[in-house]
Design a protein around this motif. Structure first.
Motif, PDB file in Angstrom:
ATOM      1  N   GLU B  91      -1.782 -67.262  10.837  1.00 29.58           N
ATOM      2  CA  GLU B  91      -0.532 -68.014  10.748  1.00 29.58           C
ATOM      3  C   GLU B  91      -0.289 -68.517   9.314  1.00 29.58           C
ATOM      4  OE1 GLU B  91       1.104 -71.994  12.808  1.00 29.58           O
ATOM      5  OE2 GLU B  91      -0.179 -70.714  14.043  1.00 29.58           O
ATOM      6  N   LYS B  92      -1.361 -69.044   8.714  1.00 26.28           N
ATOM      7  CA  LYS B  92      -1.214 -69.632   7.372  1.00 26.28           C
ATOM      8  C   LYS B  92      -1.118 -68.595   6.278  1.00 26.28           C
ATOM      9  CE  LYS B  92      -3.451 -74.142   7.592  1.00 26.28           C
ATOM     10  NZ  LYS B  92      -4.629 -74.903   7.245  1.00 26.28           N
ATOM     11  N   MET B  93      -1.790 -67.474   6.474  1.00 28.26           N
ATOM     12  CA  MET B  93      -1.830 -66.455   5.424  1.00 28.26           C
ATOM     13  C   MET B  93      -1.397 -65.106   5.988  1.00 28.26           C
ATOM     14  SD  MET B  93      -5.363 -67.534   3.491  1.00 28.26           S
ATOM     15  CE  MET B  93      -5.022 -66.491   2.067  1.00 28.26           C
ATOM     16  N   PRO B  94      -0.109 -65.005   6.364  1.00 26.62           N
ATOM     17  CA  PRO B  94       0.349 -63.765   7.011  1.00 26.62           C
ATOM     18  C   PRO B  94       0.273 -62.546   6.095  1.00 26.62           C
ATOM     19  CG  PRO B  94       2.215 -65.204   6.481  1.00 26.62           C
ATOM     20  CD  PRO B  94       0.970 -65.990   6.211  1.00 26.62           C
ATOM     21  N   HIS B  95       0.113 -62.774   4.796  1.00 27.15           N
ATOM     22  CA  HIS B  95       0.108 -61.641   3.866  1.00 27.15           C
ATOM     23  C   HIS B  95      -1.299 -61.222   3.482  1.00 27.15           C
ATOM     24  CE1 HIS B  95       4.340 -62.274   3.702  1.00 27.15           C
ATOM     25  NE2 HIS B  95       4.148 -63.539   3.405  1.00 27.15           N
ATOM     26  N   ALA B  96      -2.286 -61.891   4.043  1.00 20.08           N
ATOM     27  CA  ALA B  96      -3.679 -61.560   3.720  1.00 20.08           C
ATOM     28  C   ALA B  96      -4.252 -60.634   4.791  1.00 20.08           C
ATOM     29  CB  ALA B  96      -4.503 -62.835   3.636  1.00 20.08           C
ATOM     30  N   ASP B  97      -5.337 -59.953   4.433  1.00 25.14           N
ATOM     31  CA  ASP B  97      -5.977 -59.018   5.359  1.00 25.14           C
ATOM     32  C   ASP B  97      -6.962 -59.785   6.247  1.00 25.14           C
ATOM     33  OD1 ASP B  97      -7.022 -56.893   6.660  1.00 25.14           O
ATOM     34  OD2 ASP B  97      -7.719 -55.821   4.879  1.00 25.14           O
ATOM     35  N   VAL B  98      -6.401 -60.492   7.227  1.00 23.27           N
ATOM     36  CA  VAL B  98      -7.245 -61.312   8.099  1.00 23.27           C
ATOM     37  C   VAL B  98      -8.059 -60.419   9.048  1.00 23.27           C
ATOM     38  CG1 VAL B  98      -7.270 -63.208   9.786  1.00 23.27           C
ATOM     39  CG2 VAL B  98      -5.617 -63.245   7.913  1.00 23.27           C
ATOM     40  N   PHE B 122       3.015 -61.428  -0.570  1.00 23.73           N
ATOM     41  CA  PHE B 122       3.669 -62.739  -0.460  1.00 23.73           C
ATOM     42  C   PHE B 122       4.953 -62.768  -1.284  1.00 23.73           C
ATOM     43  CE2 PHE B 122       4.501 -66.858  -2.407  1.00 23.73           C
ATOM     44  CZ  PHE B 122       4.539 -67.711  -1.311  1.00 23.73           C
ATOM     45  N   LEU B 123       4.849 -62.313  -2.532  1.00 23.57           N
ATOM     46  CA  LEU B 123       6.012 -62.372  -3.433  1.00 23.57           C
ATOM     47  C   LEU B 123       7.101 -61.405  -2.972  1.00 23.57           C
ATOM     48  CD1 LEU B 123       3.964 -62.632  -6.712  1.00 23.57           C
ATOM     49  CD2 LEU B 123       5.620 -64.338  -5.922  1.00 23.57           C
ATOM     50  N   ASN B 124       6.676 -60.253  -2.461  1.00 24.40           N
ATOM     51  CA  ASN B 124       7.640 -59.276  -1.954  1.00 24.40           C
ATOM     52  C   ASN B 124       8.455 -59.903  -0.816  1.00 24.40           C
ATOM     53  OD1 ASN B 124       8.954 -56.901  -1.688  1.00 24.40           O
ATOM     54  ND2 ASN B 124       7.261 -55.768  -0.741  1.00 24.40           N
ATOM     55  N   HIS B 125       7.758 -60.588   0.065  1.00 18.09           N
ATOM     56  CA  HIS B 125       8.416 -61.243   1.202  1.00 18.09           C
ATOM     57  C   HIS B 125       9.334 -62.366   0.697  1.00 18.09           C
ATOM     58  CE1 HIS B 125       8.830 -62.624   5.327  1.00 18.09           C
ATOM     59  NE2 HIS B 125       8.666 -63.856   4.871  1.00 18.09           N
ATOM     60  N   LYS B 126       8.836 -63.117  -0.259  1.00 11.40           N
ATOM     61  CA  LYS B 126       9.572 -64.265  -0.798  1.00 11.40           C
ATOM     62  C   LYS B 126      10.848 -63.811  -1.527  1.00 11.40           C
ATOM     63  CE  LYS B 126       9.096 -68.749  -2.003  1.00 11.40           C
ATOM     64  NZ  LYS B 126       8.901 -69.783  -0.983  1.00 11.40           N
ATOM     65  N   LEU B 127      10.718 -62.741  -2.301  1.00  7.77           N
ATOM     66  CA  LEU B 127      11.835 -62.312  -3.147  1.00  7.77           C
ATOM     67  C   LEU B 127      12.810 -61.403  -2.404  1.00  7.77           C
ATOM     68  CD1 LEU B 127       9.668 -61.512  -6.282  1.00  7.77           C
ATOM     69  CD2 LEU B 127      11.376 -63.332  -6.176  1.00  7.77           C
ATOM     70  N   ASN B 128      12.269 -60.598  -1.498  1.00  7.29           N
ATOM     71  CA  ASN B 128      13.117 -59.602  -0.840  1.00  7.29           C
ATOM     72  C   ASN B 128      13.380 -59.896   0.635  1.00  7.29           C
ATOM     73  OD1 ASN B 128      13.195 -58.150  -3.245  1.00  7.29           O
ATOM     74  ND2 ASN B 128      11.314 -57.056  -2.747  1.00  7.29           N
TER      75      ASN B 128
END
Lengths: 162, 129
Positions: B91-98, B122-128
């Motif tokens: 939940e906290k780190m959706p962009h990491a390889d959990v 993370f940045l891709n999600h944030k920017l796009n």
């Protein structure tokens, strides 16, 4: 020894830049050991002077509500050196100022000669934080009444120099 | 909108400047702490630089969540992240390889979630979006 590595501010524009002078003197003990027969101002102490210049610039922007600590020096280059009798002029420009900390870019000149340039990152701590007791006070830019340097600058005739 | 490749280039330059590493060290799979030698204060520096580089504001803890292992006692048991802990990390780190951490959930492996790929995602999600 007092941990003052700047002698006086000569220019100070809140939130923008600050210039301070450090007069290098043979009366400083360490100059005799660094190095015997060839006195040069230690680079580490130049970084401290740049950090005091930049740290006060950042702290003043926030009305000194945070303790400002030197967190990191991502970049530093020494181009030449300073010897006794030289007046080092440290210039710090505020690049970034946030709740968590800030960044300055700085230079050290003797006259027109560039002696060093650096980028310094500071972290902000809340002085009321009870866990701060464990931190070495020497890390603090504002320890030991360093802010008094802002008050230095009356000429012999009483005129303001800043 | 920047492409993933353009984002990677900026992240690469950011890490070169902040950590003093070479561009060939900054691969998508490199871990910030293990491979690139980042320390806690570097995360602050990296955040400053990313905000400047992309002209965005990244709320504290969004990219680099803090005190993960201390969140609560149900998070870790016997030196391993619990299933509930893994769920919290997703939940906290959706962009990491959990998923990778779930295979070997030793607490020490939490640091490996912080990779260049995680930052780029993370940045891709944030920017796009």
């Amino acid at each position: 020894m007092r941990w003052f590595w700047i002698d006086r501010f000569i220019e100070f524009e809140s939130g923008s830049y600050a210039k301070a002078v450090k007069n290098v003197s043979l009366s400083e003990e360490h100059m005799h050991d660094h190095f015997p027969g060839f006195s040069v101002m230690p680079g580490s102490l130049m970084i401290e002077g740049l950090a005091q210049t930049g740290g006060i610039l950042l702290g003043e922007k926030n009305d000194f509500k945070y303790a400002v600590i030197l967190a990191k020096v991502p970049k530093v280059t020494f181009h030449s050196w300073a010897t006794p009798g030289d007046s080092l002029v440290y210039t710090a420009r505020l690049l970034d100022d946030r709740d968590e900390g800030g960044t300055v870019e700085c230079t050290a000149h003797v006259g027109e000669r560039l002696v060093a340039e650096a980028e310094i990152v500071f972290a902000h701590l809340d002085p009321a934080d009870p866990t701060l007791g464990a931190i070495d006070q020497k890390n603090f830019v504002f320890s030991m009444n360093l802010l008094g340097i802002l008050e230095v600058g009356k000429a012999g005739d009483g005129a303001e120099k800043l | 909108m920047p492409t993933q490749d353009e984002i990677f280039k900026v992240v690469q330059e950011t890490l070169e400047d902040a950590l003093g590493v070479d561009d060939d060290e900054v691969t998508m799979d490199a871990t910030l702490q293990g491979d690139l030698g980042a320390e806690s204060i570097d995360f602050l520096d990296i955040l400053f630089r990313l905000e400047k580089g992309f002209d965005i504001k990244i709320p504290r803890g969004e990219l680099f969540p803090e005190n993960l292992a201390r969140a609560d006692s149900s998070f870790v048991q016997d030196g391993k992240v619990t299933e509930s802990g893994i769920a919290q990390l997703r939940e906290k780190m959706p962009h990491a390889d959990v998923d990778k951490l779930a295979e070997n959930p030793a607490v020490a492996n939490i640091a490996d979630l912080f990779t260049v790929r995680m930052m780029v995602n993370f940045l891709n999600h944030k920017l796009n979006g």
